[in-house]
Every structure is written in structure tokens, then in C-alpha cells.
Write an enzyme that holds these catalytic residues in place. Structure first.
Site, short mmCIF file in Angstrom:
data_model
loop_
_atom_site.label_atom_id
_atom_site.label_comp_id
_atom_site.label_asym_id
_atom_site.label_seq_id
_atom_site.Cartn_x
_atom_site.Cartn_y
_atom_site.Cartn_z
N LYS A 281 1.59 -14.77 4.89
CA LYS A 281 2.17 -16.16 3.86
C LYS A 281 4.11 -15.89 3.90
CE LYS A 281 1.46 -18.49 0.39
NZ LYS A 281 -0.14 -19.82 -0.17
N TYR B 113 0.66 -1.25 -0.26
CA TYR B 113 -0.04 0.23 0.07
C TYR B 113 1.16 1.18 0.44
CZ TYR B 113 -4.53 -2.82 -0.02
OH TYR B 113 -4.96 -3.64 0.40
N ASP C 148 -3.86 -18.56 3.74
CA ASP C 148 -4.77 -18.92 2.59
C ASP C 148 -5.24 -19.92 3.29
OD1 ASP C 148 -2.12 -20.25 2.68
OD2 ASP C 148 -2.25 -20.75 0.59
#
Ligand code: NAD
Length: 505
Positions: A191, A144, A224
Site C-alpha cells: 500500500k 506484528y 486493495d
């Protein structure tokens, strides 16, 4: 339903008692003014002793030529009062305009986004009746930063920045939130099986900080499977802390799964300033009709009161709101089997006001306490935690725009060997989209026009090279007609590689 009349719904004269805390108010666009009027009436009737300084943001500010949707003097009001209650704004479509939310978060350093996602079954339908999860999302870092570049005809890139101080303060904020709100577990989503450096740092800092909160259970899940679990069995989670992009996505999933997107509020917290808002948008399709649900903004105002140390008022308003929902007084968006009275925006606020002092009979009542957080817990303290590592330059990744016919990695390697024959740095590896294609690549690997070529010390790989040697190599590549689009230095920190291996290396 009657049309919304700003005059009729004006906050009741906001008498601004002598000791009132000043709060900046942004009425926003679309349904913003009507849900803000409803919210302020509840606050004022509950006697919260706030005084309001309104600012103009959104459509009018964009139209006045302020590309971020906010005028310079509005910043002064925000910085003076340090707390903003913001109604949604309409973001103009098309280029040239910046997101006001992103600008505000980054300009004011609002590093933590806190979004409680709660099911109110059976009064508001939800597939997960027991859900009560708080998502704590890092608000400033990750992809971002918006640092993006097009490097070749085919390839664009976005820089993902994760910093140790950024990780520390968001993780600490999650644990402090859990402690202050009587929650027992914080789960970290990353992740880091793939992004070992960036997400790996977030996870590592989570483990370090968790050790300082022995009273709170801590665990980690890969994002996930974590997101899948959150959608399927949200009751398993309590507080979740996660980097910006994952948090952006899972906080919407969580709100939707709870069945209450229109009911959820959020807090954006920084070391000095804070902004509170509903998670929904300005709903132009129903603006001015007095049918919008003011609950998201009202519940974000409750978060604001807790932030301001008004736990009693926050508890009183939240419980009156829960009782209203239980009594079946519902706006159109949440009407269902348990609805006994369908009302408009202002009548809903009246119903909450009538129930001030009452508590829910079935739903869990709110019981806020003024936070007793660790002093200065939001301050980054990387310098105290970590000894500055010794950094040594051991090589360079050179990114090339190279599009010779056949895109043959062996041909590129030959060209690079020719160009760098007498240099101190030697070609070690070529990857394409991160996959090793030289030496011993597979012909099946798809190659774009963007090549990462890793150079390390010719005589003793892993030993120190100089910046001068890197510059000399660049000069030779340029002279050979190779198009260098970017370089990344390869550093060791205390002898440990600060870079990832190529996939297949
Ligand atoms: P939206 O959330 O405004 O509306 C989506 C749907 O939900 C609409 O059908 C709307 O009528 C309904 N809805 C939303 N809030 C409601 C409420 N309180 N009560 C009853 N129904 C409600 O999303 P959108 O239509 O995608 O966006 C509209 C505008 O809002 C866009 O300009 C968008 O950029 C902006 N937006 C602003 C913010 C913000 O300021 N924080 C957030 C999201 C979207």
C-alpha cells in the site's frame, strides 16, 4: 465412523534407520494427534527415513504454566533438529497467554511463511478451477512486532516496522521459491501509495531484487485492488510476496477461494530452522472422532520433505494424495458430487498409502526437484547493497496530549509559540490524526486529544539542528505545562527527508 484410537493409529514403529534425519514432532491438541498419526504413517510407509523427537506444546504446556504454550526443553529439541512438523494447538481464551505461533516464528527467526493455495476442481468444489497461487508472507515485521502504546485518553498507536534486510530476504525468498518450483511470475502487494516510507521501502527493494531474477516476471499491485483480483481472478497470479499483515489476510482469502482451507499446508522458513503445519486449527468440535481431514498436515509434511532435500519422497506422497482425491476417497469435510467413498482420518491415510507409486490422471502431478537456490540467499545483505547514508537531524515531531475546551488548533499554536519563543526550533505544522489543522486548518476536521506538532530550524528550515536544541525545547514545553507523550526525530538521509509530510501540508 469409529473413535480415534492413538494406539491403533500409531506410526508404524518408526524404525529410525541409521542415517535418518531427526525431525521434531508436535502432536498438538484437538484433532492434532489423530491427523499427526495419519500423516506419520504415510511418511513412514513411503520410506522417508525420518526419526521423530516428540515435544509437548499447546494445552498441556499452557496448563503447566508456560504462558507461550511451550516448555523450555521443547525449544532445545527444536533447535537441535532445526525442523518441526507441528499439528494445530488450542489457544486458551483470555489474557496472559501468548500466541505460540507468533512466539515460535519470532524466536526462531522464521521470516518466510509460504502457503500454496490450489484448487482441485472437479474433485473438490472450487469457484476458481485454475487457481494455483503461492502466497509468500513476511512473517516477523510490520505491525506484528506488537509494539503498541496508549498515549492519551482517546488514542492508541501501533508501530509498523519495515526493515531493509527484512524486505530483502523475504523478496529474495519469493524469487528463489519461484525459480526452484518452476514458477514464472512474482507479484508484490503493498500500500505504498499511502505508506510511502514503509511499504515504499518494501516495493523499492522488490524492484531492486527483481532485477537480479531476469528469468522471472515481476509486477506490483496496490494491496486493495490486488486482494480484489485475487478473490475474483486468482488464475492471474502465480507467486505473491507481501508484508506481514496483508499476507496474513490474503493467505486466508486465497485458501478459502481455492475451496481448500482444510487441505492447505504451510511452511515457516528461517535461516536455520523451519516449521511446517496445516493452516486450520485444532477443531475441538470433531476431536477424537476419526473424521478430521489429515490433508493439510500431510501437504505441509510434503513441503518439509522438499525442504529436507527429499524431493523424490515428496513427489511420491503428493501424487498418491492427488490420486486419492481424484479417486473420490474423501473425508467428510470435502465430500461432494465426485465422492465415491467417504472415509475417516485413518482410512484416508490408508488410501494414500495404497496409492504410493501412482500419479493423478487428471490433476497436474507434483514433480519436486531438490532446490538449487543461490547460496546463502536467505541471509540479509543490506550492508552489501546499500552505502550507509549520511543522517542529519533537521527537526522534531512532538506529540502532545492536549484537551483544552474547544480543541482549537490556533489556541494550541499560540501556547506552543509562547513556550518556544526563544528556542532554535520553531513550530511549522500541527496535525491531528495525520491531517493538517494548523496553519490554515479546516473547522470541519475532527480533532482528538492527540496532536503532532512539527518543529524545525527557526532561521533556515531544513538545516541541521542539535539534540541539545531538541532537549531545550522539551524542557520549555514541559515548563509551560504541555504534556509531551512522544517525540519522533526528523532526519534527512543523504539530504532526502526520512519522514512523511502531513496530509494537506
Ligand atoms: P478450526 O480451524 O480449528 O475449525 C474451524 C472449522 O473447521 C470447524 O468446524 C472444524 O471442525 C473444521 N475443521 C478444521 N480443521 C479440519 C480438518 N482437518 N478436517 C475437518 N474439519 C476441520 O478453527 P477454530 O475453531 O477457530 O479454532 C479452534 C482452535 O484452534 C482455537 O483454539 C484456535 O486458537 C486454534 N488454532 C490453532 C492454529 C494453529 O495451531 N496453527 C490455527 C488456527 C486456530
Amino acid at each position: 465412523m469409529t473413535a480415534f484410537s492413538p494406539a491403533a493409529a500409531a506410526p508404524i514403529a518408526n524404525p529410525a534407520p541409521a542415517k535418518a534425519t531427526r525431525v521434531t514432532i508436535a502432536h498438538g491438541d484437538g484433532i492434532g494427534p489423530e491427523i499427526m498419526a495419519a500423516t506419520l504413517r504415510v511418511l513412514d510407509t513411503a520410506g522417508v527415513e525420518l526419526a521423530y523427537d516428540p515435544i509437548e506444546i499447546g494445552a498441556k504446556a499452557y496448563a503447566a504454566g508456560h504462558s507461550a504454550g511451550i516448555a523450555p526443553d521443547a525449544w532445545d529439541a527444536i533447535r537441535r533438529n532445526k525442523v518441526v512438523l507441528k499439528a494445530p494447538i488450542t489457544t486458551p481464551q483470555g489474557g496472559g497467554y501468548k500466541s505460540l505461533n507468533v512466539t515460535t516464528r519470532k524466536t526462531l527467526g522464521l521470516f518466510a511463511n509460504v502457503r500454496p493455495c490450489v484448487a482441485y476442481q472437479p474433485f473438490v468444489a472450487s469457484k476458481h478451477p485454475g487457481m494455483d497461487v503461492v502466497i509468500v508472507r513476511e512473517n516477523e515485521e510490520d505491525t506484528y512486532g506488537g509494539i503498541e502504546h496508549r498515549q492519551t485518553a482517546e488514542v492508541t498507536q501501533c508501530l509498523k516496522l519495515i526493515t531493509r534486510p527484512g524486505c530483502e530476504r523475504i523478496v529474495r525468498h519469493a524469487f528463489e521459491y519461484a525459480r526452484a518450483h518452476g514458477r514464472s511470475k512474482v507479484t508484490c502487494f503493498t500500500k505504498d501509495n499511502i505508506m510511502k516510507a514503509t511499504d515504499g521501502l518494501f516495493h523499492r527493494v522488490f524492484d531492486e531484487v527483481a532485477e537480479q531474477y531476469a528469468d522471472i516476471e515481476a509486477d506490483h499491485m496496490i494491496i486493495d485492488i490486488g486482494a480484489a483480483m485475487l478473490a475474483d481472478q486468482p488464475e492471474r497470479f502465480d507467486v505473491i510476496v507481501t508484508p506481514n499483515l496483508y499476507g496474513d489476510i490474503i493467505s486466508d482469502i486465497a485458501a478459502q477461494v481455492a475451496g481448500s482451507v482444510g487441505l492447505a499446508g504451510s511452511a515457516n522458513i528461517g535461516p536455520t530452522c523451519a516449521m511446517f503445519e496445516a493452516i486450520h486449527g485444532s477443531a475441538p468440535d470433531i476431536a477424537g472422532q476419526d473424521i478430521a481431514n489429515p490433508s493439510g498436515l500431510l501437504l505441509s509434511a510434503v513441503q518439509m520433505l522438499v525442504h529436507l532435500g527429499r524431493a523424490d519422497a515428496a513427489t511420491r506422497i503428493h501424487n498418491a494424495w492427488l490420486r486419492t482425491i481424484e479417486d473420490g476417497v474423501h473425508t467428510r469435510d470435502i465430500t461432494g458430487e465426485s465422492t465415491r467413498q467417504a472415509v475417516g482420518t485413518q482410512a484416508f491415510a490408508d488410501a494414500v498409502i495404497e496409492r504410493l507409486g501412482q500419479s493423478p490422471l487428471h490433476l497436474t502431478p507434483a514433480a519436486y526437484q531438490n532446490a538449487t537456490t543461490t547460496p546463502d540467499h536467505d541471509a540479509p545483505r543490506a550492508a552489501n547493497l546499500v552505502k550507509k547514508p549520511t543522517k542529519t537531524l533537521v527537526g522534531v515531531d512532538v506529540f502532545l496530549d492536549w484537551d483544552q475546551p474547544g480543541r482549537d488548533p490556533d489556541a494550541l499554536a499560540k501556547a506552543l509559540h509562547r513556550a518556544s519563543a526563544d528556542e532554535a526550533l520553531e513550530l511549522r505544522l500541527i496535525t491531528n490524526r495525520g491531517v493538517k489543522v494548523w496553519p490554515q486548518g479546516f473547522p470541519e476536521t475532527f480533532c482528538t486529544d492527540h496532536w503532532r506538532c512539527r518543529f524545525v530550524c527557526r532561521t533556515l528550515p531544513g538545516s541541521t539542528v542539535t539534540f541539545g536544541q531538541v532537549l531545550a525545547l522539551m524542557g520549555r514545553l514541559y515548563a509551560a505545562g504541555l504534556d509531551v507523550v512522544k517525540t519522533e526525530h526528523l532526519y534527512h538521509f543523504d539530504g532526502q527527508p526520512g519522514y512523511s509530510l502531513g496530509q494537506g501540508e
